[in-house]
Scaffold this active site. Structure first.
Site, PDB file in Angstrom:
ATOM      1  N   ASP A  25      87.972  -7.978 -35.158  1.00  0.00           N
ATOM      2  CA  ASP A  25      88.009  -9.246 -34.433  1.00  0.00           C
ATOM      3  C   ASP A  25      86.612  -9.851 -34.385  1.00  0.00           C
ATOM      4  O   ASP A  25      85.639  -9.156 -34.053  1.00  0.00           O
ATOM      5  CB  ASP A  25      88.487  -9.038 -32.993  1.00  0.00           C
ATOM      6  CG  ASP A  25      89.991  -8.863 -32.890  1.00  0.00           C
ATOM      7  OD1 ASP A  25      90.675  -8.897 -33.933  1.00  0.00           O
ATOM      8  OD2 ASP A  25      90.486  -8.689 -31.759  1.00  0.00           O
ATOM      9  N   LYS A  82      95.224 -15.558 -35.090  1.00  0.00           N
ATOM     10  CA  LYS A  82      96.369 -15.277 -34.220  1.00  0.00           C
ATOM     11  C   LYS A  82      97.098 -16.558 -33.818  1.00  0.00           C
ATOM     12  O   LYS A  82      96.473 -17.574 -33.514  1.00  0.00           O
ATOM     13  CB  LYS A  82      95.911 -14.553 -32.945  1.00  0.00           C
ATOM     14  CG  LYS A  82      95.363 -13.154 -33.178  1.00  0.00           C
ATOM     15  CD  LYS A  82      95.004 -12.503 -31.855  1.00  0.00           C
ATOM     16  CE  LYS A  82      94.327 -11.152 -32.061  1.00  0.00           C
ATOM     17  NZ  LYS A  82      95.248 -10.158 -32.638  1.00  0.00           N
ATOM     18  N   GLY A 154      92.232  -4.678 -25.546  1.00  0.00           N
ATOM     19  CA  GLY A 154      91.180  -5.016 -24.596  1.00  0.00           C
ATOM     20  C   GLY A 154      90.886  -3.966 -23.556  1.00  0.00           C
ATOM     21  O   GLY A 154      90.161  -4.239 -22.600  1.00  0.00           O
ATOM     22  N   ARG A 166     102.816   7.689 -32.864  1.00  0.00           N
ATOM     23  CA  ARG A 166     103.661   8.893 -32.858  1.00  0.00           C
ATOM     24  C   ARG A 166     105.142   8.525 -32.720  1.00  0.00           C
ATOM     25  O   ARG A 166     106.002   9.149 -33.349  1.00  0.00           O
ATOM     26  CB  ARG A 166     103.247   9.829 -31.718  1.00  0.00           C
ATOM     27  CG  ARG A 166     101.938  10.573 -31.960  1.00  0.00           C
ATOM     28  CD  ARG A 166     101.742  11.668 -30.931  1.00  0.00           C
ATOM     29  NE  ARG A 166     100.522  12.416 -31.115  1.00  0.00           N
ATOM     30  CZ  ARG A 166     100.362  13.431 -31.950  1.00  0.00           C
ATOM     31  NH1 ARG A 166     101.377  13.808 -32.730  1.00  0.00           N
ATOM     32  NH2 ARG A 166      99.214  14.074 -32.027  1.00  0.00           N
ATOM     33  N   GLY A 215      92.960  -0.563 -28.508  1.00  0.00           N
ATOM     34  CA  GLY A 215      92.248   0.492 -27.798  1.00  0.00           C
ATOM     35  C   GLY A 215      91.275   1.296 -28.629  1.00  0.00           C
ATOM     36  O   GLY A 215      90.643   2.221 -28.115  1.00  0.00           O
ATOM     37  N   GLY A 236      89.451  -4.525 -32.051  1.00  0.00           N
ATOM     38  CA  GLY A 236      89.330  -5.791 -31.344  1.00  0.00           C
ATOM     39  C   GLY A 236      88.034  -5.890 -30.581  1.00  0.00           C
ATOM     40  O   GLY A 236      87.008  -6.304 -31.107  1.00  0.00           O
ATOM     41  N   SER A 237      88.055  -5.461 -29.329  1.00  0.00           N
ATOM     42  CA  SER A 237      86.874  -5.579 -28.472  1.00  0.00           C
ATOM     43  C   SER A 237      85.861  -4.473 -28.736  1.00  0.00           C
ATOM     44  O   SER A 237      84.695  -4.596 -28.340  1.00  0.00           O
ATOM     45  CB  SER A 237      87.308  -5.536 -27.002  1.00  0.00           C
ATOM     46  OG  SER A 237      88.385  -6.413 -26.765  1.00  0.00           O
TER      47      SER A 237
END
Length: 295
Positions: A25, A82, A154, A166, A215, A236-237
């Site tokens: 990102d 997005k 996030g 999983r 995550g 992402g973050s």
């Protein structure tokens, strides 16, 4: 004028080209260049990374087209962007701009709480999130060319991405072991298209790539998701909320490629500085769980 749409084969083939890589990102050209130099296979252009979207609250929409254009002009690798779930016009605008992929994303506030986009109606390939095989096959049935775990964006907390990877892979093994006469009931129970359940039975895997997302915050997180069967990793973050984005970006790319070289991953993890501050899942209110925004 006749409407042009891309074929599943072409769209899925484009997504296959990203296999084994990291997609990052970014919110501006500078970050996009850092990602490209670190070895990212693509970037996701957006106005705010998920942690900032979460902190700001309110309605999260498609990024300002100026930001997307700025990123597209800055790098030579593919650029994703997005659109809100079900927002036909946002997706058409991004397609007209020439982005390489569109992410119909639960990170943004859904525009439609009943229908997802009919992605087969577009020329540009789409990526979508999933938590289980039912969600995965419904999105593929709509035309998604690439999947990713939803995780919990996030948060910097890998636990939900692990759970989703999983879950999907366990259900694939379950379908692969079924007899042919059990497949229709499985399709009903999963809420999935029967023909795609049959395809899972034949292939023993999803017909599209499935990346990890939601995550990933450290090189070890990225390597873990590859160990669990991810075809690649979205971050992402985790990159640009860390103390040293360029170093974190490079380390995560290398850890994704060499995910079973534990000595290397240990070296890559040394003196990186602090990763993004994470959020424990039990501290999230139900209404703040982005993964629950689609179906």
């Amino acid at each position: 004028m006749e409407k042009k749409v891309g074929t599943d084969r072409v769209k899925r083939g484009m997504a296959q080209m990203q296999k084994g890589g990291v997609i990052m990102d970014v919110v501006n050209a500078e970050q996009a260049k850092i990602a490209e130099e670190a070895g990212a296979v693509a970037v996701m252009a957006l106005e705010r990374v998920p942690s900032d979207i979460r902190a700001a609250g309110g309605v999260a929409r498609m990024a300002d087209p100026r930001i997307v254009e700025e990123v597209m002009n800055a790098v030579s690798i593919p650029v994703m962007a997005k659109a809100r779930i079900g927002h036909i016009t946002e997706a058409r605008v991004l397609e007209a701009m020439g982005v390489d992929y569109i992410d119909e994303s639960e990170v943004l506030t859904p525009a439609d709480d009943e229908f997802h986009l009919l992605k087969s109606d577009f020329t540009v390939p789409f990526v979508c999130g999933c938590r289980d095989i039912g969600e995965a096959l419904r999105r593929i049935g709509e035309g998604a060319a690439m999947l990713r775990t939803k995780g919990e964006p996030g948060t910097g907390n890998i636990v939900e991405a692990v759970r989703h990877m999983r879950q999907v892979n366990g259900q694939i093994r379950q379908i692969a072991s079924m007899t042919d006469d059990e497949l229709m009931v499985a399709a009903k129970n999963f809420g999935a298209p029967y023909e795609l359940v049959k395809e899972i039975k034949t292939l023993g895997k999803l017909p599209v790539v499935n990346f990890a997302a939601g995550g990933v915050a450290t090189p070890a997180d990225a390597a873990l998701m590859m160990e669990l069967g991810a075809d690649g990793v979205f971050v992402g973050s985790g990159i640009f909320k860390s103390d040293n984005p360029a170093k974190f970006a490079s380390a995560i790319v290398q850890a994704t490629t060499y995910y079973t070289d534990y000595e290397l991953i240990g070296k890559l993890s040394k003196e990186l500085g602090s990763p993004m501050k994470g959020i424990e899942m039990s501290r999230l209110n139900p209404e703040d769980r982005m993964q629950d925004r689609s179906f």
